[in-house]
Design a protein around this motif. Sequence first.
Motif, mmCIF file in Angstrom:
data_model
loop_
_atom_site.group_PDB
_atom_site.id
_atom_site.type_symbol
_atom_site.label_atom_id
_atom_site.label_comp_id
_atom_site.label_asym_id
_atom_site.label_seq_id
_atom_site.Cartn_x
_atom_site.Cartn_y
_atom_site.Cartn_z
ATOM 1 N N MET A 1 0.818 -0.930 -0.341
ATOM 2 C CA MET A 1 0.004 -0.629 -0.014
ATOM 3 C C MET A 1 1.020 1.591 0.332
ATOM 4 S SD MET A 1 -3.123 -1.453 2.947
ATOM 5 C CE MET A 1 -2.160 -1.591 3.978
ATOM 6 N N LYS A 2 0.900 2.731 -0.825
ATOM 7 C CA LYS A 2 1.296 3.487 -0.424
ATOM 8 C C LYS A 2 0.539 4.529 -0.122
ATOM 9 C CE LYS A 2 3.140 6.843 -4.558
ATOM 10 N NZ LYS A 2 3.105 6.971 -5.896
ATOM 11 N N LEU A 3 0.697 5.345 0.617
ATOM 12 C CA LEU A 3 0.361 6.506 1.438
ATOM 13 C C LEU A 3 0.297 7.222 0.672
ATOM 14 C CD1 LEU A 3 3.356 6.497 4.235
ATOM 15 C CD2 LEU A 3 0.817 6.376 4.321
ATOM 16 N N LYS B 1 -6.116 4.609 8.091
ATOM 17 C CA LYS B 1 -6.419 3.404 7.206
ATOM 18 C C LYS B 1 -6.465 3.397 5.881
ATOM 19 C CE LYS B 1 -2.820 0.196 9.245
ATOM 20 N NZ LYS B 1 -1.425 -0.028 9.550
ATOM 21 N N TYR C 1 -4.006 5.228 2.996
ATOM 22 C CA TYR C 1 -3.860 4.518 1.369
ATOM 23 C C TYR C 1 -4.545 5.045 0.570
ATOM 24 C CZ TYR C 1 -0.102 2.833 5.025
ATOM 25 O OH TYR C 1 0.554 2.584 5.800
ATOM 26 N N ASP D 1 -7.649 -3.181 -0.850
ATOM 27 C CA ASP D 1 -6.440 -1.865 -0.956
ATOM 28 C C ASP D 1 -7.005 -2.709 -2.881
ATOM 29 O OD1 ASP D 1 -4.128 -1.304 -2.213
ATOM 30 O OD2 ASP D 1 -3.629 -3.081 -0.852
#
Length: 383
Positions: A1-3, A261, A265, A275
């Motif tokens: 996962m990417k911020l 979260k 993300y 996700d």
Amino acid sequence: MKLQIDPSVSYAMALEGGGARGAYQIGAWKALLEAGIRISAVAGTSVGALNGALIAMGDEARAEELWSNIHYSEVMDVDDDEMGDLVRGDLLELDLPRVLQKVSAIVHNRGLDVTPLRNWIRQVADPAAIRASEQEFYIVTYSVSDQKELELRAKDLTDDELHDMLLASAYLPAFRIERLAGKLYADGGVRDVLPLHVLIENGYTNIIAMRLYGPGIMRPVRIPEGTHVYTLAPKAKLGGILEFEAEQSRRNIRLGYYDAKRFLYGLKGETYYIDAQWSEEEARRFLCDGVLRACADENLTLRAVHEERLPALAEKLKAEKGSYVDLAAALLEEAAARKELSPWQIYTEGELLGKLGDGAVEEILASGTDRSGVAGLISSLVH
């Protein structure tokens, strides 16, 4: 996962008031810490101020423990069982004559006695730790005596003043208001339930606003050019503002954690946390193939799928806006809700499909039953 927010900058947090719903903010803070997000300042109103003190002290585990084990008598001078029955509406469990007598006393005394909250603040809020914190901490309250809002920098207050102003900020309307250092105060939410302006006026340009949808007035704020405000808000109900029960608090901590979260993300979903890994083309193909399999006996054309069935599906799932990726996530979420999968996990689309098993999505697409999951009642997903 990417911020989805820049981890190289620091953020200030504006914590909304909302009574017992405040456990949500502690769960969100935990997720921010795990993601390595740096917090430079916090401003809080009411329970947001109490949480702000805990955040400035920097002990997340202690904050979570406090909220996870909270009960009514730590906040108000009440019987825990009686108050719980009253809040839940379990009238059959109540000793009504005794309760009515207590209610009469509360009315006579002009509100609930919050001596326990005063004591809790003095035991928990450590002025030395707050003053030593690298984070600035601002408390918002309202002086009834002076008829003005106060925005107080915690490091400028004495120990007694700090404790008094934390209590002053949290004076909900149901609480008995008492004089503090000779003056009367009211919950900061009467003028500013979400203290964004305090942070903006003190020069912070990256701000995370944590909503609780508590009672109070949202003060109009002009966001200057170059200032970025990110909103983190619950999609599920957090319970009543006086519902100081450990089970509800633990639920709200968990909601805050997972909602943060989603915020951090860019996770998809309303109730679940997805996700999204699929491209737009992969999501489109999944949707088309699902409709064609579910409606194989209708000999649908691709044009009919795209122009009729997918728009109808989006309407039923309340996912008219967004991409095919969003629509695919909404469909998977509905299937997960019908299968009663636990939402307390982050899934990719493939992981959800694996949990759902063969045919779960097609069953939804082909069924004419009312929707029982996330988006409400649905009479038919296909006509």
